[in-house]
Design an enzyme around this catalytic site. Structure first.
Site, PDB file in Angstrom:
ATOM      1  CE1 TYR A 124      -3.942   2.125   0.357  1.00 18.01           C
ATOM      2  CE2 TYR A 124      -2.479   3.452   1.753  1.00 18.01           C
ATOM      3  CZ  TYR A 124      -3.568   3.333   0.965  1.00 18.01           C
ATOM      4  OH  TYR A 124      -4.539   4.460   0.896  1.00 18.01           O
ATOM      5  CD  GLN A 186     -11.663   2.912  -0.104  1.00 18.09           C
ATOM      6  OE1 GLN A 186     -11.359   2.866   1.093  1.00 18.09           O
ATOM      7  NE2 GLN A 186     -11.374   3.776  -0.747  1.00 18.09           N
ATOM      8  CB  SER A 232       6.650  10.718  10.656  1.00 12.48           C
ATOM      9  OG  SER A 232       8.196  10.363  10.279  1.00 12.48           O
ATOM     10  CD  GLN A 254      10.671  12.500   9.979  1.00 14.21           C
ATOM     11  OE1 GLN A 254       9.768  11.805  10.214  1.00 14.21           O
ATOM     12  NE2 GLN A 254      11.198  12.781   8.717  1.00 14.21           N
ATOM     13  CD  GLU A 322       9.220   6.885  11.724  1.00 14.22           C
ATOM     14  OE1 GLU A 322       9.223   6.291  10.629  1.00 14.22           O
ATOM     15  OE2 GLU A 322       8.618   7.959  12.090  1.00 14.22           O
ATOM     16  CG  HIS A 323      13.506   8.694  11.725  1.00 14.70           C
ATOM     17  ND1 HIS A 323      11.903   9.313  11.452  1.00 14.70           N
ATOM     18  CD2 HIS A 323      13.670   8.169  10.606  1.00 14.70           C
ATOM     19  CE1 HIS A 323      11.474   8.753  10.345  1.00 14.70           C
ATOM     20  NE2 HIS A 323      12.216   7.804   9.782  1.00 14.70           N
ATOM     21  CD  GLU A 410       3.234 -31.618  27.896  1.00 15.47           C
ATOM     22  OE1 GLU A 410       2.851 -31.855  26.796  1.00 15.47           O
ATOM     23  OE2 GLU A 410       4.261 -30.869  27.951  1.00 15.47           O
TER      24      GLU A 410
END
Length: 427
Positions: A124, A186, A232, A254, A322-323, A410
């Site tokens: 995506y 969708q 982000s 960012q 993240e960064h 067991e």
């Protein structure tokens, strides 16, 4: 950007964690959208494309003519830059390729691990406020190197009913031939369950808005996903040696993503903090995306003054950004103290934007603190591993009593019986 103490920021983090609310109405909307796509297939996709994108589409598949038209609508310089990025991304990710392996033990025992690529992957690529050809490369190239035989792409159409030409050219360079003009939740539903046009996949990767993230979370289990991507983030750790102009520019890089983006600088110097605050304001005023940056920095931008480098890096590990940029005198010496971060950039000349485009490491990274347990997207995300076990009769005899003992402990008598049947054949 507001300047605050480390203690004050820690309190903000606690408040943020306790005030996070689950968006039940959004999830209910997404569940209904997924249901409609499962029930009505292409008809639902067309209706949602009309509703959200304002377009009546008679077909979803990008044609060869559209690919050729896209190539005429991008610059040669863009193609050169894209190929540079592709080469660097390939070179880095080639080191991640896994191999099957086998070991042997006495009496004919063979054990191993068989590595097999996932059969079908859907990527995506979001649209909306910007086009993301770089994201396409970061997702497609590791899948290609893993040996995934079937890779498709979904992305929202533009107002003219076509896909952004930069994305189409990137797809062609990455070797992706099948692209569907479908976006949003969708698209995730179509990839997860299939429609008349779109064949279901085994794994969905790629970032998106809150609806896409929610859809990925809901379909997980029926298909695999890469991660749930949040806004982000960047965290810059700076001492007195840092270039204030560079640090400000990196924070803004960012903040311009969207109003929810997080931009933090942790510094050991009050003097640097004050200089940075002024420089951020100056650069914001001349930025093309000033409106977005201002909202982002007001909500999620902070300059945090720490007591020392040890305390600064403790806070980094708590945030798990993240960064992470280490803009300090000896960044390599501090690398070992970083436990939680998606990507780590060392020094004044390794800005986050370098990693976004051409350095080579993947820019699909864990967000929202998930770097405490997860990793960047890589070749390893597009393969699965099967254990291989082979025993001879003599080798099984050596461990038979151990298996029977454990199975009986067991309460799984049929397990024990499966071994005993083989022992009975010895007499």
């Amino acid at each position: 950007m507001k300047i605050i103490s480390q203690e004050a920021y820690i309190e903000e983090l606690k408040d943020a964690n306790t005030s996070m609310q689950f968006d039940r109405s959004l999830e209910e909307t997404v569940i209904e959208m997924i249901h409609q796509v499962r029930e009505k297939g292409d008809q639902a996709l067309k209706a949602y494309t009309k509703q959200f994108d304002g377009i009546d589409l008679d077909h979803f598949v990008v044609t060869e003519e559209e690919f050729q038209e896209a190539e005429q609508n991008v610059s040669e310089r863009f193609i050169v830059a894209l190929k540079t990025a592709k080469n660097n991304i390939e070179r880095f990710h080639q080191e991640q390729r896994e191999r099957s392996w086998f070991i042997t033990a006495p009496k004919g025992v063979l054990l191993g691990q068989k590595v097999t690529p996932i059969d079908r992957v859907g990527i995506y690529v979001p649209g909306g406020k910007a086009a993301y050809p770089s994201t396409l490369l970061m997702n497609a190239i590791p899948a290609k190197l893993a040996g995934v035989p079937h890779i498709v792409l979904t992305t929202p159409p533009q107002s003219d009913g076509k896909v952004n030409p930069h994305v189409l050219v990137a797809a062609r360079i990455a070797g992706i031939e099948t692209i569907y003009k479908v976006g949003g939740a969708q698209a995730i539903a179509a990839l997860a369950y299939g429609t008349e046009t779109i064949q279901k996949v085994n794994k969905i990767v790629g970032p998106g808005n809150a609806y896409v993230a929610s859809a990925k979370k809901i379909v997980f289990g029926d298909v695999d996903i890469d991660m749930i991507a949040g806004p982000s983030e960047i965290c810059v750790v700076a001492d007195e040696t840092a270039n204030v102009k560079y640090a400000a520019a990196d924070l803004l890089s960012q903040a311009e993503h969207d109003e929810q983006a997080v931009a933090i600088c942790i510094t050991t110097s009050q003097n640097f903090a004050e200089k940075l605050q002024i420089e951020v304001e100056r650069q914001t005023e001349i930025s093309e995306r000033k409106a977005i940056i201002k909202k982002s920095l007001k909500s999620n931008g902070r300059i945090v003054v720490a007591k020392g480098m040890e305390q600064a890096l403790e806070l980094v590990n708590e945030i798990a950004p993240e960064h992470l940029q280490l803009m300090v005198a000896d960044p390599l010496a501090q690398l070992g103290n970083v436990r939680n971060a998606g990507a780590i950039f060392l020094g004044q000349y390794a800005p986050e934007a370098l990693g976004d485009y051409v350095a080579g490491p993947n820019h699909t990274l864990p967000t929202s603190g998930t770097a405490v347990f997860s990793s960047p997207l890589g070749v390893y995300d597009f393969v699965k591993r099967s254990s291989v076990i082979q025993y001879t009769k003599d080798a099984l005899d050596d461990v038979a009593q151990d298996i029977i003992t454990l199975a009986n402990a067991e309460g799984l008598s049929a397990h024990a019986e499966a071994i005993m049947k083989r022992k009975e054949d010895e007499t």
